[in-house]
Design an enzyme around this catalytic site. Structure first.
Site, PDB file in Angstrom:
ATOM      1  N   GLY B  58      38.020  32.946  40.662  1.00 38.50           N
ATOM      2  CA  GLY B  58      38.804  33.153  39.757  1.00 38.50           C
ATOM      3  C   GLY B  58      40.151  33.552  41.122  1.00 38.50           C
ATOM      4  N   SER B  59      41.819  33.991  41.033  1.00 35.11           N
ATOM      5  CA  SER B  59      42.146  34.058  41.337  1.00 35.11           C
ATOM      6  C   SER B  59      42.481  35.704  41.268  1.00 35.11           C
ATOM      7  CB  SER B  59      43.584  32.986  40.863  1.00 35.11           C
ATOM      8  OG  SER B  59      43.572  31.977  41.038  1.00 35.11           O
ATOM      9  N   GLY B  60      43.240  36.268  41.666  1.00 36.43           N
ATOM     10  CA  GLY B  60      43.498  37.906  41.739  1.00 36.43           C
ATOM     11  C   GLY B  60      42.480  38.525  43.005  1.00 36.43           C
ATOM     12  N   HIS B  61      42.315  37.665  43.954  1.00 34.56           N
ATOM     13  CA  HIS B  61      42.034  38.173  45.483  1.00 34.56           C
ATOM     14  C   HIS B  61      42.162  38.153  45.955  1.00 34.56           C
ATOM     15  CE1 HIS B  61      38.224  39.108  42.473  1.00 34.56           C
ATOM     16  NE2 HIS B  61      37.963  38.173  42.231  1.00 34.56           N
ATOM     17  N   ASP B 114      30.723  30.306  38.213  1.00 38.04           N
ATOM     18  CA  ASP B 114      30.970  30.017  39.004  1.00 38.04           C
ATOM     19  C   ASP B 114      29.985  28.916  39.925  1.00 38.04           C
ATOM     20  OD1 ASP B 114      33.428  30.567  40.144  1.00 38.04           O
ATOM     21  OD2 ASP B 114      32.473  32.491  41.111  1.00 38.04           O
ATOM     22  N   HIS B 223      35.497  43.255  39.650  1.00 36.59           N
ATOM     23  CA  HIS B 223      36.628  42.961  39.161  1.00 36.59           C
ATOM     24  C   HIS B 223      36.472  44.180  38.075  1.00 36.59           C
ATOM     25  CE1 HIS B 223      34.015  38.795  40.474  1.00 36.59           C
ATOM     26  NE2 HIS B 223      35.360  38.333  39.988  1.00 36.59           N
TER      27      HIS B 223
END
Lengths: 340, 340
Positions: B58-61, B114, B223
């Site tokens: 996922g993005s945001g990392h 994932d 998260h």
């Protein structure tokens, strides 16, 4: 020992500067040594026959200032309390630690306390026979009009000047050559920032500035100083466009120019947001016919956990491009830099 | 186009992933190329005769995952929406982009979405004749007891595995050798995190978790997943001691061991706080008779602007030390790493 505020991970705030220096020196002990209670230097400093490059200022800006010590960058740094100038004694220790017989160039931000203390320390060093010159970095367009440039604050452009001065020193430039080229590079370096959330001062738990919910400060300084206007938060594209246009018009940067772009996160603003801003900068510069020689995107000069970022341009010629391309082994300048 | 929430610098949230990838590729265009709408790869990939190393999530990392593409690290990455798995198609594109004829090692975090999508993509790639193996990274001690390690989440230890796998691939190790050594290194890698302020989800403006004022979550996930307990914020020393003791007891790490230490900022926590934590880690390990071979301090795997950090240890032998010392030209792994 209770944490005096619940905003961050600290022990007794009276000890935080010493604990930070201790952790930093322990982490980078192959490259960094402590030369006084509040001054740190490159392990091999002073280096015979090389001009020393020194900086320093208030704490709360890591990786500035200590993270820029290393080959091709700073030789030493004096460390102040949070957002306040280092003391004269420790600046003096930093200058002595950097002097390899060819003089010392101090590259500092344009803040009254820093200038006063660096001047006094330089006088003490000169009494020891150390030649000292100073570059006063004033890249923040927001902080004074163009005809009062001498009143402008130093912000992320400081990092650019440290890198260039460090490269010149490694190449064996003289103190006077370094001063002249650094001043010219500084004139070609302009920044504009934005923030919408303050940092919290560790000493008293107070925010560094206050804004209404959903409001931002265009032109904010690195300590939360007011900029040119408060406005409602809008899109990243609109904000980037405003910041970049102000920078472009100030020099002005023009068609055919080549520039280095630095997007600096102030703390809590993520690379996600900075890359989105860079995309807009890239597109705008392409439209203007301005070529990007190199870009730096990351957190280079923070204001603790302030949320916001700044855009810095440096207009480069062949001389500056050569200096930008030189090796730099400072802890924090290896990070996220790209030739394009 | 109004900004749907005032928490950060975005345009239309529906466009943010594409805008982020666009900015990233524009910034690093000498090293990175886009191979599908949501997959990016090392410019020179696939490299003949080298095992490909792939990740994604996922993005945001950021800087994870894209920032780890480069020589001595990842060959390609599939990019998901914020905090959600990339789609099968783009993982498949990433695997194809990395395959130089010696197979592909996928190194991913232990998250259901994932794993499922990487498995399906691997099957598609295997139908094309590409050999694929997978390392499921589960370094987060807080997320399940030791006898249920298969349920543990992946956190900052992912960065360690990417670096080691990338080094092995450059040295010409076979896929099966890489899988075996990466799994062993992973077993020797354990992390514990803490956070006290959430990130804000760009899509709906909601916080990733909720805590009372002055409360922290010990063992938080990347998260904002709950950890082992909520507690009142206390001093950095007490928090570091709790995190490190849990990590130390879990393997356990013992007197005479040599370790790599990674302190990872989750977003809004400053290097100032991380260096203060490192000082405590250093002192505790010295007391335990555990030697630090290398330390990494910085933001390596963030959760947007979450405030908090994690401590990761990897127990190393001569083989792993050699791999850690190998060159690594990934955008984000040049940053703040030190041998000591």
């Amino acid at each position: 020992m209770p944490n005096p505020n619940y905003e961050k991970y600290l022990n007794d705030p009276d000890d935080l500067i010493e604990e930070m220096i201790d952790g930093f020196v322990k982490s980078h002990q192959k490259k960094i040594k402590q030369v006084s209670k509040r001054a740190v230097a490159r392990k091999e400093a002073p280096i015979d026959g090389k001009v020393g490059v020194v900086s320093g200022g208030g704490s709360g800006h890591l990786p500035a200032f200590m993270g820029y010590i290393g080959e091709g960058c700073l030789d030493s740094v004096a460390v102040g309390d949070i957002f306040s100038s280092p003391s004269v004694d420790h600046i003096y220790e930093a200058i002595k630690a950097a002097d390899g017989g060819k003089g010392v160039l101090c590259c500092i931000g344009n803040f009254t306390g820093d200038i006063m203390n660096f001047e006094m320390a330089a006088e003490m060093a000169e009494e020891d026979g150390i030649e000292v010159d100073t570059v006063i970095i004033n890249d923040d367009v927001a902080s004074a009009p163009k005809d009062k440039m001498e009143n402008r604050r130093g912000v992320a452009g400081e990092v650019i000047i440290w890198k260039l001065a460090g490269a010149m020193a490694e190449r064996g430039y003289s103190l006077s050559e370094m001063k002249e080229i650094a001043d010219q590079a500084l004139y070609n370096t302009r920044s504009m920032g934005v923030a919408h959330k303050p940092c919290i001062m560790p000493t008293n738990g107070e925010p560094s500035f206050e804004l209404d919910e959903g409001e931002m400060e265009i032109g904010v300084g690195h300590h939360g100083e007011p900029g040119i206007r408060k406005a409602e938060m809008t899109t990243n594209d609109e904000i980037t466009e405003e910041l970049l246009n102000i920078v472009l018009e100030d020099l002005p940067y023009q068609e055919g120019d080549e520039v280095v772009v630095l997007i600096n996160g102030l703390g809590a603003t993520s690379p996600l947001e900075m890359y989105i801003s860079y995309r807009k900068v890239y597109n705008m510069l392409e439209e203007e016919g301005i070529d990007i020689a190199k870009n730096y995107i990351g957190e280079f000069f923070t204001s603790q956990e302030m949320a916001g970022y700044s855009i810095t341009l440096t207009k480069v010629d062949d001389e500056l491009k050569k200096l930008f391309a030189d090796p730099c082994d400072a802890v924090s300048f290896k990070q996220m830099q790209e030739d394009i």
